[in-house]
Design an enzyme around this catalytic site. Structure first.
Site, PDB file in Angstrom:
ATOM      1  N   ILE A 149       0.853  -1.188   0.000  1.00  0.00           N
ATOM      2  CA  ILE A 149       0.000   0.000   0.000  1.00  0.00           C
ATOM      3  C   ILE A 149       0.890   1.240   0.000  1.00  0.00           C
ATOM      4  CG2 ILE A 149      -1.763   1.269   1.286  1.00  0.00           C
ATOM      5  CD1 ILE A 149      -2.587  -1.428   2.559  1.00  0.00           C
ATOM      6  N   SER A 150       0.666   2.158  -0.943  1.00  0.00           N
ATOM      7  CA  SER A 150       1.392   3.422  -1.039  1.00  0.00           C
ATOM      8  C   SER A 150       2.891   3.159  -1.198  1.00  0.00           C
ATOM      9  CB  SER A 150       1.076   4.301   0.169  1.00  0.00           C
ATOM     10  OG  SER A 150       1.584   5.604  -0.002  1.00  0.00           O
ATOM     11  N   SER A 151       3.715   3.487  -0.205  1.00  0.00           N
ATOM     12  CA  SER A 151       5.137   3.183  -0.311  1.00  0.00           C
ATOM     13  C   SER A 151       5.350   1.689  -0.542  1.00  0.00           C
ATOM     14  CB  SER A 151       5.874   3.614   0.965  1.00  0.00           C
ATOM     15  OG  SER A 151       7.247   3.325   0.894  1.00  0.00           O
ATOM     16  N   ALA A 153       3.269  -0.207  -2.150  1.00  0.00           N
ATOM     17  CA  ALA A 153       2.898  -0.473  -3.544  1.00  0.00           C
ATOM     18  C   ALA A 153       4.045  -0.120  -4.474  1.00  0.00           C
ATOM     19  CB  ALA A 153       1.649   0.332  -3.921  1.00  0.00           C
ATOM     20  N   HIS A 290      -6.334   8.618  -1.831  1.00  0.00           N
ATOM     21  CA  HIS A 290      -5.124   7.812  -1.693  1.00  0.00           C
ATOM     22  C   HIS A 290      -5.340   6.589  -0.794  1.00  0.00           C
ATOM     23  CE1 HIS A 290      -0.859   6.979  -1.848  1.00  0.00           C
ATOM     24  NE2 HIS A 290      -0.764   7.028  -0.529  1.00  0.00           N
TER      25      HIS A 290
END
Length: 423
Positions: A149-151, A153, A290
């Protein structure tokens, strides 16, 4: 007499020390059904921490899911914030949670070291964690997956680029393409990429991935991409750039093979195939920001990975590939010759042929591919010289096997998750 006795015993004691067995893999195993930190797992240049969840019902030769946290998060946060542990209880796989120790708590997806295979930094530490799990639990090296997730991802994109021979697939929630965050000044943040202003042609994006492991010609991991249209941290254009990158890496068309709406506001496109395990799958969430990850999404990840045994099977795609298998058998052995034909319209760059051996058969050797495991559900992966198969072209492989009476050829085959026609 006492001195003589000691002199006689010392060689025996020394021999027993020299021959004492090392701790078995299972003795190194962690407690089940609890998140446990593992230390001294191998090369770890960026001082990551390793957390592991092993279910009580862990299967023999289990799959491994690497679940990578977001900026400011941690491995325990990823454990508490997602349901991969409860799904592991259901399906028997192991979950690995890498954890950043640097102050930002963001993964390194920008340095030159992180963006090449074996270059150093976080990807090397994560690879060491995977190797530790593989050694300790005899994990299935053909079923190693990454999601984040986010970083996390962004790191999922990096891991699949750096180690295409390690991962079977990945799922990235609110990420950016491999190499998009690259910097040379030591900065962890790339504002142009996060703002969605870094764009490349599909070929340029694909070259960034291929450049991480020069000379590699084997199969590439499948990729599932999730993004919200209102993402104000890693802007929505990164969704389309990831699609361009991974379709190019797989050598498939950027025109979707299938489009549907799994839920209201979701638009799902599949590239290079229409089934649950297409080479690339992308889910766009209308009006979502986000922080798009929600309960239930992990189950869809498992279906894409092929770990959800109760989920829908991959949809057959007749005409994309054709396989002919013939067997020459004797008393307790056989040789099988297999011809794989690409009957689709795009070149296959890197392939994995899946099939199930009849009961009682065990592969003892093979040619034209690597075979694992040697019994049951087998995956044959291309070798360096035959990974590219043009439309209409064929490649021939084969194996030798022992049998206990049933010398038949496998009944069905899949190529990169796509069901193949027979003959």
């Amino acid at each position: 007499m006492l001195l003589a006795l000691l002199a006689a015993l010392l060689p025996l004691l020394a021999a027993s020390v020299l021959t004492a067995p090392a701790a078995s893999a299972r003795e190194r195993a962690v407690p089940t059904a609890a998140l446990t930190e593992v230390t001294d797992f191998g090369a770890n240049p960026s001082n990551l921490r390793m957390y592991l969840y092993v279910p009580e019902s862990v299967t023999a030769n289990p799959a491994v899911v690497v679940a990578v946290h977001w900026c400011t998060g941690s491995g325990p946060d990823m454990y508490n914030g997602t349901e991969y542990d409860t799904l592991a209880d259901q399906y028997g796989f192991i979950v690995l949670y890498p954890s950043v120790t640097r102050s930002s708590k963001c993964f390194d997806v920008s340095s030159p070291q992180a963006l090449r295979r074996g270059g150093g930094s976080d990807p090397v530490g994560i690879k060491s964690m995977i190797d530790w799990v593989t050694r300790t639990y005899d994990a299935d090296t053909g079923r190693i997956f990454a999601t984040g997730i986010s970083s996390g991802a962004m790191m999922t994109n990096v891991l699949l680029g750096d180690y295409p021979d390690v991962f079977a697939a990945g799922a990235a929630f609110s990420g950016v393409p491999f190499g998009c965050f690259a910097t040379t000044d030591g900065s962890e943040w790339n504002s142009a990429c996060s703002g969605g202003t870094v764009t490349h042609t599909p070929g340029e994006w694909g070259d960034l991935v291929r450049g991480a492991y020069p000379g590699y010609t084997g199969p590439r991991p499948r990729m599932q991409i999730w993004h919200g249209t209102q993402d104000d941290v890693l802007r929505y254009p990164n969704f389309g750039e990831q699609i361009k990158q991974w379709t190019n890496v797989h050598g498939v068309s950027q025109t979707p093979a299938a489009t549907d709406t799994p839920q209201p506001g979701w638009n799902r496109t599949r590239y290079g195939g229409t089934g649950d395990r297409a080479p690339v799958e992308a889910i766009s969430l209308q009006g979502v920001g986000h922080n798009l990850y929600a309960q239930g999404m992990a189950s869809r990840v498992l279906t894409f990975f092929g770990l959800d045994r109760s989920g829908p099977a991959p949809q057959p795609q007749p005409g994309a590939c054709r396989v002919k298998a013939t067997v020459n058998a004797w008393n307790t052995g056989l040789t099988a010759s297999v011809t794989i034909t690409n009957s689709g319209t795009t070149t296959v760059n890197g392939w994995k042929l899946g099939f199930t051996l009849p009961a009682g058969q065990t592969i003892t050797g093979g040619w034209g591919a690597t075979y694992a495991p040697t019994t049951g559900a087998v995956t044959a992966a291309n070798v360096s010289y035959n990974g590219s198969v043009a439309p209409g072209a064929s490649v021939s492989i084969g194996y030798q096997a022992s049998h206990s009476g049933n010398s038949a050829a496998p009944a069905t085959f899949t190529l990169n998750g796509t069901a193949c026609a027979a003959g």
